[in-house]
Design a protein around this motif. Structure first.
Motif, PDB file in Angstrom:
ATOM      1  N   ALA A  53     -76.173  35.767  84.922  1.00  0.00           N
ATOM      2  CA  ALA A  53     -74.732  35.656  84.611  1.00  0.00           C
ATOM      3  C   ALA A  53     -74.134  36.982  84.155  1.00  0.00           C
ATOM      4  CB  ALA A  53     -74.458  34.564  83.576  1.00  0.00           C
ATOM      5  N   LYS A  54     -74.908  37.795  83.448  1.00  0.00           N
ATOM      6  CA  LYS A  54     -74.411  39.099  82.998  1.00  0.00           C
ATOM      7  C   LYS A  54     -74.207  40.034  84.196  1.00  0.00           C
ATOM      8  CE  LYS A  54     -76.677  38.965  78.457  1.00  0.00           C
ATOM      9  NZ  LYS A  54     -75.858  39.721  77.518  1.00  0.00           N
ATOM     10  N   GLY A 368     -65.259  42.689  72.149  1.00  0.00           N
ATOM     11  CA  GLY A 368     -66.676  42.936  71.901  1.00  0.00           C
ATOM     12  C   GLY A 368     -67.235  42.114  70.761  1.00  0.00           C
ATOM     13  N   GLN A 369     -68.166  42.714  70.019  1.00  0.00           N
ATOM     14  CA  GLN A 369     -68.885  41.970  68.995  1.00  0.00           C
ATOM     15  C   GLN A 369     -68.001  41.544  67.828  1.00  0.00           C
ATOM     16  OE1 GLN A 369     -72.273  44.872  69.184  1.00  0.00           O
ATOM     17  NE2 GLN A 369     -73.505  43.073  68.778  1.00  0.00           N
ATOM     18  N   THR A 374     -72.461  38.762  72.011  1.00  0.00           N
ATOM     19  CA  THR A 374     -73.586  39.685  72.003  1.00  0.00           C
ATOM     20  C   THR A 374     -73.826  40.151  73.432  1.00  0.00           C
ATOM     21  OG1 THR A 374     -75.922  39.977  71.408  1.00  0.00           O
ATOM     22  CG2 THR A 374     -75.300  37.819  72.245  1.00  0.00           C
ATOM     23  N   GLY A 375     -74.221  41.388  73.613  1.00  0.00           N
ATOM     24  CA  GLY A 375     -74.511  41.886  74.957  1.00  0.00           C
ATOM     25  C   GLY A 375     -73.515  42.930  75.414  1.00  0.00           C
ATOM     26  N   TYR A 376     -74.039  43.957  76.098  1.00  0.00           N
ATOM     27  CA  TYR A 376     -73.190  45.034  76.608  1.00  0.00           C
ATOM     28  C   TYR A 376     -72.150  44.510  77.601  1.00  0.00           C
ATOM     29  CZ  TYR A 376     -77.472  47.616  75.274  1.00  0.00           C
ATOM     30  OH  TYR A 376     -78.573  48.109  74.626  1.00  0.00           O
ATOM     31  N   GLU A 377     -72.624  43.602  78.477  1.00  0.00           N
ATOM     32  CA  GLU A 377     -71.771  43.132  79.564  1.00  0.00           C
ATOM     33  C   GLU A 377     -70.600  42.305  79.024  1.00  0.00           C
ATOM     34  OE1 GLU A 377     -76.069  43.542  80.621  1.00  0.00           O
ATOM     35  OE2 GLU A 377     -74.975  42.399  79.108  1.00  0.00           O
ATOM     36  N   TYR A 425     -72.366  34.842  70.882  1.00  0.00           N
ATOM     37  CA  TYR A 425     -72.147  34.180  72.174  1.00  0.00           C
ATOM     38  C   TYR A 425     -72.734  35.009  73.300  1.00  0.00           C
ATOM     39  CZ  TYR A 425     -69.587  32.298  76.219  1.00  0.00           C
ATOM     40  OH  TYR A 425     -69.244  31.756  77.438  1.00  0.00           O
ATOM     41  N   ARG A 426     -73.475  34.336  74.164  1.00  0.00           N
ATOM     42  CA  ARG A 426     -74.056  35.005  75.329  1.00  0.00           C
ATOM     43  C   ARG A 426     -73.715  34.200  76.574  1.00  0.00           C
ATOM     44  NH1 ARG A 426     -80.586  35.958  76.251  1.00  0.00           N
ATOM     45  NH2 ARG A 426     -80.446  36.937  78.297  1.00  0.00           N
ATOM     46  N   MET A 427     -73.415  34.882  77.662  1.00  0.00           N
ATOM     47  CA  MET A 427     -73.038  34.209  78.898  1.00  0.00           C
ATOM     48  C   MET A 427     -74.256  33.725  79.677  1.00  0.00           C
ATOM     49  SD  MET A 427     -70.927  32.984  80.969  1.00  0.00           S
ATOM     50  CE  MET A 427     -69.348  33.495  80.358  1.00  0.00           C
ATOM     51  N   PHE A 428     -74.157  32.517  80.249  1.00  0.00           N
ATOM     52  CA  PHE A 428     -75.160  31.953  81.156  1.00  0.00           C
ATOM     53  C   PHE A 428     -74.435  31.341  82.342  1.00  0.00           C
ATOM     54  CE2 PHE A 428     -77.404  31.791  77.080  1.00  0.00           C
ATOM     55  CZ  PHE A 428     -78.619  32.336  77.432  1.00  0.00           C
ATOM     56  N   THR A 429     -75.134  31.203  83.467  1.00  0.00           N
ATOM     57  CA  THR A 429     -74.521  30.544  84.632  1.00  0.00           C
ATOM     58  C   THR A 429     -74.152  29.102  84.294  1.00  0.00           C
ATOM     59  OG1 THR A 429     -76.758  30.092  85.441  1.00  0.00           O
ATOM     60  CG2 THR A 429     -75.615  31.964  86.406  1.00  0.00           C
ATOM     61  N   SER A 430     -74.913  28.460  83.399  1.00  0.00           N
ATOM     62  CA  SER A 430     -74.654  27.060  83.053  1.00  0.00           C
ATOM     63  C   SER A 430     -73.327  26.874  82.321  1.00  0.00           C
ATOM     64  CB  SER A 430     -75.788  26.503  82.188  1.00  0.00           C
ATOM     65  OG  SER A 430     -75.951  27.272  81.018  1.00  0.00           O
TER      66      SER A 430
END
Length: 622
Positions: A53-54, A368-369, A374-377, A425-430
């Motif tokens: 997802a990222k 951003g944060q 969380t995460g660069y993308e 929060y982190r992105m996922f395909t779900s």
């Protein structure tokens, strides 16, 4: 000393760099204020971009005219397309980057972007007049004025670093924290809270025995992230990563430090990332497992430094070292730097509009944060949107808002604003209900025209998209017309375990068989190769996906159409929820706090039931 700017961006992490580039490329005069000019878009944790997802997000950033995809392609040391065994909705590009080259390339690109000025200083407070942000005050006492302000503070707001029983201020190891902004914003009526993240030890690669690990090479084909033609390394130049594992002995050693762990002794107040837990958290949460996978990742072409992915920890330094020496291949390891946890302030994102402008203070944007991600993308895409909209606001133009059905970026921002977050929060395909439409291969077809109309995506990008769209339609038309002769294809079908043809069959029908790939058919059959040899691999892949998954794509488009009715029902800003006595108390509280923009957004707020949405719909109809 300073003229007035259109946009001031505070912080030069991934979000800040994208924000500055976007606003400047749209025509704003931008000042990027950073505490350290040597750490543009610093990869503070894992030296990698993309992943599940990222990778789709980085592709979307590139399609919109952002820089992250270009920088990644220019600095990658290994590329892999993840999930290729699954359907295209799950394919996710991932690159291991050269950490120093990545930061250097970002700085070069920003320095070559007209309209961007730089200043190295801290920002201690904002200049607020009549409920509007109109500049910043720096640590050296300068008042710098602007029309819009974007804050991309990362982990620096009142940052505290933890290593065992040691605790000291810092936004990153060896870099001081930022103070003043949180306190001012709370006084202005903002709600603030604490989050935690962590990073693993860094190791001397010369001290490792790679023969005891599993080698993980890059792909034989480097697709990359950018839709533009970027010079990339050839596959043979890629650096390998390696896989090893912890053991019960490693876990037992780590447990000896739990009584001095800041996480278990209550010294850390903030919640850590659920999907990237520390090694001590994994031992506790997955007590039934006697080993955990570790990825041994090089930090660049010209460094011996190694990142131990999967071993994030804030345990005492000597415990980290003793446990690592029990990992296969790490018996004689030398540590450059221990892992640590960092705690920092963030502002629950329900306090934002879809443009990422704050509700409390006009012309002030967060990315951003600071928004709990969380995460660069995730940071970079928010920076891009905040930068675009800070420019739009400065020039009294309409904001860019991406829908959930248009981009993973739209999903992320809608999730943050509608549901909020009390953990990173982190992105996922779900998380994306329309992921068949939001694939990594078609981000340009989805988003570039939208960005081009704003004035961000270039004419060259737009022409490439138009050519691709035209070529894809031509390829699909050929597939529907061209009948494949059995003698041209049966040997290939036999090699992939597919039933031979008895009669001619249209290529579009033949491709619906599982396990068949157009690329392989072109390589095998001179006749098929001759038909398609004028088309690019990108266009051929896009056409093949659209033909194979046509039914699923159309079903999802129908679903988007049905749901769009709710998205188009706009709730007035002045709507009085108190007069609807049939609403549940929780729904009324959530609606008053979040002030949803549409019925669609109202339906996605956690704690709101379908009956509450129906009641709201009835009252709006009246």
């Amino acid at each position: 000393m300073f003229n007035k700017y259109d946009v001031i961006v505070v912080g030069a992490g991934h979000a800040g760099c994208e924000a500055a580039a976007a606003a400047a490329n749209l025509g704003s005069k931008v000042l990027l204020v950073t505490m350290n000019m040597q750490t543009f878009a610093q990869m503070s944790c894992n030296p990698a971009m993309g992943g599940i997802a990222k990778g789709q997000i980085v592709r979307e950033i590139d399609a919109l005219g952002g820089y992250s995809g270009i920088v990644t392609d220019s600095s990658l040391i290994q590329f892999r397309m993840l999930n290729k065994s699954k359907g295209p909705a799950m394919w996710s590009p991932r690159a291991q980057s050269d950490r120093m080259l990545f930061s250097q390339k970002w700085r070069e690109m920003l320095e070559n972007t007209p309209n961007v000025d730089f200043y190295q200083d801290t920002v201690s407070s904002l200049i607020i007049k009549d409920g509007k942000a109109c500049g910043v005050i720096t640590g050296l006492g300068h008042s710098i004025f602007s029309t819009s302000v974007v804050i991309t503070s990362g982990t620096f707001l009142n940052g505290v670093i933890h290593i065992g029983e040691k605790r000291f201020g810092g936004g990153r190891m060896a870099e001081k924290a930022s103070t003043g902004i949180t306190e001012q914003l709370i006084e202005l009526g903002f709600e603030s809270d604490r989050l935690k993240t962590g990073t693993p030890p860094r190791i001397d690669g010369r001290s490792l025995d790679y023969s005891k690990m599993e080698e993980q090479k890059g792909d034989e084909e480097i697709v990359g992230f950018s839709y533009t033609d970027i010079d990339k390394i050839n596959p043979a130049q890629q650096r390998s990563c390696f896989i090893t594992y912890t053991s019960q002995a490693v876990h037992d050693t780590l447990k000896t430090g739990f009584d001095r762990s800041p996480m278990y002794q209550g010294r850390i107040e903030g919640v850590g990332p659920r999907y990237c837990p520390s090694i001590e958290d994994k031992i506790n949460r997955f007590a039934e497992r006697d080993r955990h996978q570790l990825f041994v990742e090089p930090e660049g072409f010209n460094t011996i430094e190694i990142y131990v992915n999967g071993f994030s920890t804030s345990l005492p330094e000597e415990v980290q070292f003793q446990a690592l020496q029990m990992v296969p291949g790490f018996e004689h390891c030398k540590m450059f730097r221990p892992g640590y946890a960092i705690e920092y302030d963030y502002f629950p994102p329900t306090q934002l509009l879809y443009s990422l402008e704050t509700k409390v203070i006009e012309n002030l944007f967060f990315a951003g944060q600071i928004n709990g991600t969380t995460g660069y993308e995730e940071a970079a895409c928010q920076g891009l949107i905040a930068g675009i909209n800070a420019h739009q606001k400065a020039f009294h133009l309409e904001p860019l808002v991406l829908k959930r059905s248009e981009a993973y970026i739209g999903v992320l921002i809608d999730d943050l604003i509608s549901k909020g977050t009390d953990e990173p929060y982190r992105m996922f395909t779900s998380r994306a209900e329309y992921r068949t439409l939001l694939r990594q291969d078609n981000a340009d077809l989805r988003l570039t025209e939208k960005s081009y109309k704003l004035g961000l995506a270039s004419q060259e990008r737009m022409e490439k998209v138009r050519d691709k769209r035209q070529n894809v339609e031509s390829i699909k038309a050929i597939m529907k017309e061209y009948a494949v002769d059995p003698e041209d294809i049966n040997t290939y079908l036999q090699t992939v375990g597919s039933a031979p043809l008895v009669n001619k069959q249209k290529l579009s029908q033949l491709l619906l068989r599982p396990g068949l790939e157009l690329k392989e058919m072109i390589a095998f059959s001179p006749k098929i190769s001759e038909i398609f040899n004028t088309f690019s691999p990108d266009s051929l892949e896009q056409a093949e996906i659209q033909v194979k998954y046509d039914t699923y794509i159309n079903k999802e488009k129908e679903l988007v159409q049905r749901m769009s009715q709710l998205e188009e029902l706009v709730i007035p800003d002045t709507f009085n929820y108190e007069k609807i006595i049939s609403l549940s108390n929780e729904a009324r509280q959530k609606f008053n706090k979040i002030r949803p923009r549409t019925l669609g957004q109202a339906s996605r707020i956690s704690g709101v039931n379908p009956s509450d949405v129906q009641i709201l719909m009835v009252y709006m109809g009246r």
